[in-house]
Design an enzyme around this catalytic site. Sequence first.
Site, PDB file in Angstrom:
ATOM      1  N   SER A 168       0.825  -1.216   0.000  1.00  0.00           N
ATOM      2  CA  SER A 168       0.000   0.000   0.000  1.00  0.00           C
ATOM      3  C   SER A 168       0.856   1.263   0.000  1.00  0.00           C
ATOM      4  O   SER A 168       2.027   1.247   0.383  1.00  0.00           O
ATOM      5  CB  SER A 168      -0.918   0.019   1.220  1.00  0.00           C
ATOM      6  OG  SER A 168      -1.716  -1.137   1.253  1.00  0.00           O
TER       7      SER A 168
HETATM    8  N1  SAH Z   1      -1.386  -4.371   3.548  1.00  0.00           N
HETATM    9  C1  SAH Z   1      -0.721  -4.908   2.379  1.00  0.00           C
HETATM   10  C2  SAH Z   1      -1.603  -4.690   1.175  1.00  0.00           C
HETATM   11  C3  SAH Z   1      -1.498  -5.807   0.238  1.00  0.00           C
HETATM   12  S1  SAH Z   1      -2.570  -5.707  -1.157  1.00  0.00           S
HETATM   13  C4  SAH Z   1       0.618  -4.273   2.186  1.00  0.00           C
HETATM   14  O1  SAH Z   1       0.814  -3.108   2.596  1.00  0.00           O
HETATM   15  O2  SAH Z   1       1.502  -4.892   1.614  1.00  0.00           O
HETATM   16  C5  SAH Z   1      -3.949  -6.644  -0.599  1.00  0.00           C
HETATM   17  C6  SAH Z   1      -3.705  -8.087  -0.274  1.00  0.00           C
HETATM   18  O3  SAH Z   1      -4.975  -8.652   0.034  1.00  0.00           O
HETATM   19  C7  SAH Z   1      -3.122  -8.935  -1.399  1.00  0.00           C
HETATM   20  O4  SAH Z   1      -1.963  -9.556  -0.949  1.00  0.00           O
HETATM   21  C8  SAH Z   1      -4.234  -9.948  -1.703  1.00  0.00           C
HETATM   22  O5  SAH Z   1      -3.738 -11.235  -2.076  1.00  0.00           O
HETATM   23  C9  SAH Z   1      -4.977 -10.003  -0.373  1.00  0.00           C
HETATM   24  N2  SAH Z   1      -6.352 -10.478  -0.423  1.00  0.00           N
HETATM   25  C10 SAH Z   1      -7.293 -10.257  -1.369  1.00  0.00           C
HETATM   26  N3  SAH Z   1      -8.448 -10.862  -1.030  1.00  0.00           N
HETATM   27  C11 SAH Z   1      -8.235 -11.474   0.167  1.00  0.00           C
HETATM   28  C12 SAH Z   1      -9.051 -12.254   1.050  1.00  0.00           C
HETATM   29  N4  SAH Z   1     -10.335 -12.551   0.784  1.00  0.00           N
HETATM   30  N5  SAH Z   1      -8.493 -12.711   2.192  1.00  0.00           N
HETATM   31  C13 SAH Z   1      -7.196 -12.448   2.503  1.00  0.00           C
HETATM   32  N6  SAH Z   1      -6.379 -11.728   1.699  1.00  0.00           N
HETATM   33  C14 SAH Z   1      -6.901 -11.227   0.557  1.00  0.00           C
END
Ligand code: SAH
Length: 218
Positions: free
Chosen positions: A65
């Site tokens: 993010s």
């Molecule tokens: N907070 C993270 C953001 C990652 S992007 C950071 O700063 O790195 C969002 C993430 O949510 C991705 O890795 C994606 O695989 C995950 N994601 C999407 N749908 C999901 C679900 N239903 N349960 C768990 N993770 C999920």
Amino acid sequence: MSIPDPPDHAPGAEIARQVRARGIDDPRVLDVLARISRARFLPPAERSHALDDRAVPIGLEQTISQPYVVAVMTQELALRGPERVLEIGTGSGYQTAVLSFMAAEVFTIERLTILSLRARSILDGLCRTNIHYRIGDGTLGWPEEAPFDRILVTAGAPGFPATLFEQLDEKGILIAPLGEEDAQELTLIRKVHGFPIQRVLMPCRFVKLIGEEGWSEG
Ligand code: SAH
């Protein structure tokens, strides 16, 4: 109150300065961001972008993010230390690290095994011992550990996260990007006498939340 700049040598000092210039003024949030190297959570090929104030690819079509958005979400969660926090979307683990410095326990769910394992190895390397990991569909929450004082969803949901709201404690705060696939509103939901009180924080763009109460894959 004037907030001192974090020391120049702190690994996240530049990120803390950037988000402070954009209006983040909670000293605890700035202090924690200054302590963490964002570069460490990026794949080697993307490390030169660690200080860019935008989402950066981490593989498997996912992103870390944007620092400003991480700071806003963290500030709005109003963590004081004793909270148990559920995070949906471990991704790189950067936001998880931030939460682990500000709350008692962090429960983080990621649907992609590789990302979860990668985040875990980085966070273990930082000696974060108050994080619990789960691989699976985070839209269903973590019922065995509910209720949570705070819930943070870091992927865009198509609608009100009903199951997660059920797992939120009274007076708790849930933050989630809600809206369309390519544009959402970062929304703060408080539980007051069992009812959701919603407030939009800002427009945002996150990757899709994929799961039973999210988008379908593809
Ligand atoms: N907070 C993270 C953001 C990652 S992007 C950071 O700063 O790195 C969002 C993430 O949510 C991705 O890795 C994606 O695989 C995950 N994601 C999407 N749908 C999901 C679900 N239903 N349960 C768990 N993770 C999920």
